[in-house]
Design an enzyme around this catalytic site. Structure first.
Site, PDB file in Angstrom:
ATOM      1  N   ASN A  48       0.823  -1.213   0.000  1.00  0.00           N
ATOM      2  CA  ASN A  48       0.000   0.000   0.000  1.00  0.00           C
ATOM      3  C   ASN A  48       0.859   1.267   0.000  1.00  0.00           C
ATOM      4  O   ASN A  48       0.358   2.348   0.265  1.00  0.00           O
ATOM      5  CB  ASN A  48      -0.920  -0.004   1.221  1.00  0.00           C
ATOM      6  N   HIS A 134     -14.342  -1.467   6.824  1.00  0.00           N
ATOM      7  CA  HIS A 134     -13.145  -2.132   7.351  1.00  0.00           C
ATOM      8  C   HIS A 134     -13.338  -2.612   8.797  1.00  0.00           C
ATOM      9  O   HIS A 134     -14.060  -1.999   9.590  1.00  0.00           O
ATOM     10  CB  HIS A 134     -11.998  -1.124   7.301  1.00  0.00           C
ATOM     11  N   GLU A 178     -16.078   3.866   3.952  1.00  0.00           N
ATOM     12  CA  GLU A 178     -14.724   4.126   3.467  1.00  0.00           C
ATOM     13  C   GLU A 178     -14.833   5.011   2.233  1.00  0.00           C
ATOM     14  O   GLU A 178     -15.823   4.945   1.517  1.00  0.00           O
ATOM     15  CB  GLU A 178     -14.036   2.799   3.089  1.00  0.00           C
ATOM     16  N   SER A 182     -11.217  -0.938   0.687  1.00  0.00           N
ATOM     17  CA  SER A 182      -9.861  -1.484   0.689  1.00  0.00           C
ATOM     18  C   SER A 182      -9.735  -2.800  -0.059  1.00  0.00           C
ATOM     19  O   SER A 182      -8.657  -3.138  -0.522  1.00  0.00           O
ATOM     20  CB  SER A 182      -9.371  -1.648   2.125  1.00  0.00           C
ATOM     21  N   ASP A 207     -13.490   6.669   6.381  1.00  0.00           N
ATOM     22  CA  ASP A 207     -12.129   6.146   6.477  1.00  0.00           C
ATOM     23  C   ASP A 207     -11.490   6.229   5.094  1.00  0.00           C
ATOM     24  O   ASP A 207     -11.866   5.505   4.173  1.00  0.00           O
ATOM     25  CB  ASP A 207     -12.173   4.697   6.979  1.00  0.00           C
ATOM     26  N   HIS A 210      -7.181   4.590   1.867  1.00  0.00           N
ATOM     27  CA  HIS A 210      -6.635   4.375   0.516  1.00  0.00           C
ATOM     28  C   HIS A 210      -6.877   5.571  -0.402  1.00  0.00           C
ATOM     29  O   HIS A 210      -6.774   5.455  -1.618  1.00  0.00           O
ATOM     30  CB  HIS A 210      -7.225   3.106  -0.092  1.00  0.00           C
ATOM     31  N   LYS A 246       0.242   3.987   4.761  1.00  0.00           N
ATOM     32  CA  LYS A 246       0.148   3.508   3.372  1.00  0.00           C
ATOM     33  C   LYS A 246       0.830   4.497   2.435  1.00  0.00           C
ATOM     34  O   LYS A 246       2.047   4.469   2.320  1.00  0.00           O
ATOM     35  CB  LYS A 246      -1.319   3.239   3.055  1.00  0.00           C
TER      36      LYS A 246
HETATM   37  C1  LIG Z   1      -5.192  -0.300   6.363  1.00  0.00           C
HETATM   38  C2  LIG Z   1      -6.510   0.226   6.784  1.00  0.00           C
HETATM   39  C3  LIG Z   1      -6.700   0.709   8.070  1.00  0.00           C
HETATM   40  C4  LIG Z   1      -5.654   0.587   9.141  1.00  0.00           C
HETATM   41  O1  LIG Z   1      -4.653   1.516   9.020  1.00  0.00           O
HETATM   42  P1  LIG Z   1      -3.279   1.214   9.778  1.00  0.00           P
HETATM   43  O2  LIG Z   1      -2.596   2.530   9.815  1.00  0.00           O
HETATM   44  O3  LIG Z   1      -2.576   0.186   8.964  1.00  0.00           O
HETATM   45  O4  LIG Z   1      -3.652   0.707  11.125  1.00  0.00           O
HETATM   46  C5  LIG Z   1      -7.906   1.287   8.378  1.00  0.00           C
HETATM   47  N1  LIG Z   1      -8.899   1.347   7.473  1.00  0.00           N
HETATM   48  C6  LIG Z   1      -8.757   0.884   6.232  1.00  0.00           C
HETATM   49  C7  LIG Z   1      -9.879   0.993   5.272  1.00  0.00           C
HETATM   50  C8  LIG Z   1      -7.558   0.288   5.844  1.00  0.00           C
HETATM   51  O5  LIG Z   1      -7.426  -0.217   4.626  1.00  0.00           O
END
Ligand SMILES: *Cc1c(COP(=O)(O)O)cnc(C)c1O
Length: 388
Positions: A48, A134, A178, A182, A207, A210, A246
Site C-alpha cells: 500500500n 473495514h 470508506e 480497501s 475512512d 486508501h 500507506k
Molecule cells: C489499512 C486500513 C486501516 C488501518 O490503518 P493502519 O494505519 O494500517 O492501522 C484502516 N482502514 C482501512 C480501510 C484500511 O485499509
C-alpha cells in the site's frame, strides 16, 4: 483439563484444511515496487506504499535527522511526555493538506478508528456501517456498545430506510464508510451519504486509508455540478480518517476535522491516551511525505492511471482507484493463482474470508506510482490467461 496448546493446534489444523490459515512470510521491500522473498526478486502488487515514498531519499533523510535530534522512542503517551515537536508540525500539515481546520494523530489507522468511534458514540446512540466497512470500524462500533446496523454496500435506498425507521429511537447517529474500499477498490457515494446524514441529523465518519487525493474530496455523481466544497469539509459533523502507514510511507493514523473535534479526541480517545506516542522518526517521515505531495501533486495521480492501464489490458471494469480486485471465488483457487503468479515473478496476495465474504476470495492488486508499464502489461496477460 484440556491443554491450551492442543486446542489451538486443533484450530490451526482446521484453518489449514480450509485454506484459511495466515502465516507471515519474510520479505523486504526495495526502492521501486520490488520485494525480495525467499532470495527472489518479485514485482509487488501487494504493497500500500502507493507512491513509493517509503524509499524516497528525502523521506529517509528526515527519519535519520529526527532520530538524531529527538532519539528513537517517544517515551510515554502523547499526554505525558510523548508530545515531541514534530506532532504539532504534522497535525498542521495534515489539516492544511486535507483542507480541514485541525487534525489529531493516533498510533495507527486502526487506533484512530476505534478511538474516534468510542469517543463519540455511546449506548443511547446508533452506528450505521456500510456492509463492507473495514474491520477497525466494526471493532470500534462493538467497543462503543452502541446499537449497530449495517446497510448493503453503497446502497443509499437501504441506508435511508434504516434512517427513516430507526433514527428517532436514538440520541446520536453516526454513518461509517470508506472513501475507497480497501478490498474492492470502488468508491462510496460520499455526497449522497452526507446529504442523507444532513437530512436525518446524523454524523458521518469516512475512512480514507486508501485515498490518494489531497483534499478529502467527494466524488460528484454529476461532475458538471460539483457541490460546494465547504459543505463537505470536516467542520460540520464529518470526520475524516486517514493513515500514515500507506501512501505516506510511515506508520500511524489521523483524524481530520474541526478544531473542537481534534481537541475533544485528544482528551477522550482511549486509544490515544493509553498508548505511547509515535517515535519521532515515524512522524518526520509522514511530514516529509506530505511536503513532497504538496510540491508534486501529480505523483498522487499515477497509481490510478497504472490501475486503469491494467484493467483495460485485462478486460476488467475500469479501475476507480489504485486497488483492483480480481475475484476468483474459492480460497484455495485464489491461493493457487497467487502462487502461479509468484512463480512468474509477481507478488499478488490472495485475500480470503473473513477479510472478504465467503465465495469471493480474490487477488487484490495495489498499483503504485513506481510500477513499470511493461510489468503491468505482462501481469495483465498472465491474469487473463490464468483466470478460471
Ligand atoms: C489499512 C486500513 C486501516 C488501518 O490503518 P493502519 O494505519 O494500517 O492501522 C484502516 N482502514 C482501512 C480501510 C484500511 O485499509
Amino acid at each position: 483439563m484440556p491443554v491450551l496448546d492442543d486446542i489451538l493446534a486443533g484450530r490451526l489444523q482446521q484453518l489449514d484444511a480450509q485454506a484459511l490459515r495466515r502465516v507471515p512470510r519474510e520479505g523486504w521491500r526495495q526502492a521501486g515496487a520490488e520485494i525480495i522473498r525467499d532470495g527472489r526478486r518479485l514485482v509487488s502488487f501487494s504493497c500500500n506504499d502507493y507512491l513509493g515514498l517509503s524509499h524516497h531519499p528525502e523521506v529517509i533523510a528526515a527519519a535519520v535527522e529526527a532520530t538524531q535530534t529527538y532519539g528513537t522512542g517517544a517515551g510515554a503517551s502523547r499526554l505525558v511526555t510523548g508530545e515531541h515537536p514534530l506532532y504539532a508540525a504534522l497535525e498542521q500539515a495534515l489539516a492544511d493538506w486535507k483542507g480541514t481546520e485541525a487534525a489529531c494523530i493516533f498510533g495507527s489507522g486502526y487506533l484512530a478508528n476505534i478511538g474516534a468511534i468510542t469517543a463519540l458514540m455511546g449506548k443511547d446512540d446508533m452506528i450505521i456501517a456500510d456492509r463492507l466497512a473495514h474491520a477497525c470500524m466494526i471493532d470500534g462500533a462493538q467497543l462503543s456498545g452502541t446499537i449497530f446496523k449495517r446497510f448493503a454496500h453503497n446502497d443509499m435506498a437501504h441506508l435511508e430506510k434504516i434512517l427513516l425507521s430507526e433514527r428517532k429511537h436514538h440520541t446520536h447517529c453516526l454513518i461509517v464508510t470508506e472513501s475507497v474500499f480497501s478490498m474492492d477498490g470502488d468508491r462510496a457515494p460520499l455526497e449522497d451519504i452526507i446529504a442523507l446524514a444532513r437530512t436525518h441529523e446524523a454524523w458521518v465518519l469516512v475512512d480514507g486509508a486508501h485515498e490518494l487525493s489531497a483534499r478529502h474530496s467527494c466524488e460528484s455523481r454529476n461532475p458538471a455540478q460539483p457541490s460546494p466544497d465547504s459543505s463537505l469539509r470536516g467542520n460540520d459533523g464529518v470526520i475524516w480518517i486517514g493513515t500514515l502507514s500507506k501512501a505516506l510511507g510511515s506508520y500511524g493514523g489521523y483524524v481530520c476535522g474541526s478544531r473542537v473535534l481534534a481537541d475533544y479526541l485528544k482528551t477522550t480517545a482511549r486509544s490515544l491516551i493509553y498508548t505511547t506516542g509515535l517515535p519521532p522518526a515515524v512522524i518526520a517521515v509522514a511530514l516529509a511525505s506530505v511536503k513532497i505531495l504538496v510540491k508534486e501533486p501529480e505523483r498522487a495521480a499515477l497509481p490510478l492511471k497504472k490501475a486503469q492501464l491494467f484493467t483495460a489490458l485485462a478486460g476488467l471494469q475500469p479501475a476507480q482507484s489504485a486497488i483492483v480486485p480480481v475475484i476468483i471465488g474459492e480460497a484455495e483457487a485464489a491461493l493457487c493463482m497467487s502462487q502461479q503468479l509468484e512463480a512468474e515473478g509477481f507478488l499478488v496476495s490472495a485475500i480470503r474470508p473473513p477479510t472478504v465474504p465467503p465465495g469471493t476470495s480474490r487477488l487484490r492488486l495495489a498499483f503504485s506510482a513506481m510500477h513499470r508499464d511493461e510489468d503491468i502489461e505482462r501481469l495483465a496477460a498472465l491474469v487473463s490467461r490464468l483466470q478460471p
